[in-house]
Design an enzyme around this catalytic site. Sequence first.
Site, PDB file in Angstrom:
ATOM      1  N   LEU A  93      -7.215  -4.360   5.190  1.00  0.00           N
ATOM      2  CA  LEU A  93      -6.766  -5.189   4.782  1.00  0.00           C
ATOM      3  C   LEU A  93      -6.351  -4.954   2.987  1.00  0.00           C
ATOM      4  O   LEU A  93      -7.172  -3.550   2.571  1.00  0.00           O
ATOM      5  CB  LEU A  93      -8.261  -6.264   5.101  1.00  0.00           C
ATOM      6  N   TYR A 147     -13.512  -6.793  -0.607  1.00  0.00           N
ATOM      7  CA  TYR A 147     -12.077  -6.556  -0.622  1.00  0.00           C
ATOM      8  C   TYR A 147     -11.930  -5.818   0.573  1.00  0.00           C
ATOM      9  O   TYR A 147     -12.353  -4.445   0.317  1.00  0.00           O
ATOM     10  CB  TYR A 147     -10.675  -7.061  -1.010  1.00  0.00           C
ATOM     11  N   CYS A 148     -10.585  -5.914   1.955  1.00  0.00           N
ATOM     12  CA  CYS A 148     -10.748  -4.526   2.643  1.00  0.00           C
ATOM     13  C   CYS A 148     -12.400  -3.916   2.668  1.00  0.00           C
ATOM     14  O   CYS A 148     -12.857  -2.292   3.108  1.00  0.00           O
ATOM     15  CB  CYS A 148     -10.175  -3.734   2.419  1.00  0.00           C
ATOM     16  N   PRO A 149     -13.576  -4.736   3.765  1.00  0.00           N
ATOM     17  CA  PRO A 149     -14.613  -4.043   4.096  1.00  0.00           C
ATOM     18  C   PRO A 149     -14.654  -3.562   4.688  1.00  0.00           C
ATOM     19  O   PRO A 149     -13.723  -3.984   6.390  1.00  0.00           O
ATOM     20  CB  PRO A 149     -15.432  -6.156   4.475  1.00  0.00           C
ATOM     21  N   LYS A 160     -19.463  -2.032  -4.572  1.00  0.00           N
ATOM     22  CA  LYS A 160     -17.937  -0.758  -4.019  1.00  0.00           C
ATOM     23  C   LYS A 160     -17.210  -0.524  -4.795  1.00  0.00           C
ATOM     24  O   LYS A 160     -16.982  -1.215  -5.503  1.00  0.00           O
ATOM     25  CB  LYS A 160     -17.748  -2.054  -3.032  1.00  0.00           C
TER      26      LYS A 160
END
Length: 273
Positions: A93, A147-149, A160
């Site tokens: 994502l 975000y973008c997990p 992260k």
Amino acid sequence: MKDWHHFFDGKEIRMIDHSDPAILGTAMASFAVDDTLCESIGRTDDTAAIRFWVHDHTVVLGILDSRLPNIAEAVAFLEKEGFDVVVRNSGGLAVVLDGGVLNFSLILPDSSEMGIHSGYELMTAFVQEMYHDVTDQIEAFEVAGSYCPGDYDLSIGGKKFAGISQRRVKNGIAVQIYLCIEGNGQARADFVRQFYLHGQAIKDTRFDYPVVDPETMRSLADLTGAPLTVADAKERVLALIGKWYELDITEEELPVFEKRMKQMVERNEKAFK
């Protein structure tokens, strides 16, 4: 996978340095280059490649992001803030790219050893060894609120700083990572949070978009307290690789790159129709 070295044993390692954002311009070209290298490397069993890429003021979206209920407003928000918007051809994502984020790809021929998780485990072990002198606290698990997990988010203390993806093309595998080395990881996360707000992600009943919490993300420099930079990260990668030779896209590879670039342009045109 704790030992990544054997995937490179007996192979000549080709290095391509696209870390100057002016070299390729749009991030679409970076994805096209990796596909091109996958085709070339996939025709061999004794060659691998490492490629660095940096793109400034860019947001890379996943296919699902392009299906947000109000994607037009979300993209308009990004562009108003001065960001180029690109839809990738690999999984994942939205992520933010800028001068403090190093992307690098490890490109290998496919093999029976390279199962679905192998590329992720290889990259995890590689990054852990890159920074072994700085920290032994790098872990891989999904960081909720980032975000973008994904299962192979890299973090320290639950914060992260990196994410891994992989793409398989014509018997070649590109394992790609974005490393938030320096800069403000929280600000990047807040920017993606605003993107999803503009896109009205909460109204979508088909997909679960991340509810981004800026507190879940940091840069590696912030997390370690060390003066880490993108240039330093490149040096660490090459030191681990050891013996390598530099060779950019060749004349023979250019037609493949042009084909892959055309596909990326068409993908992006369709995504926002």
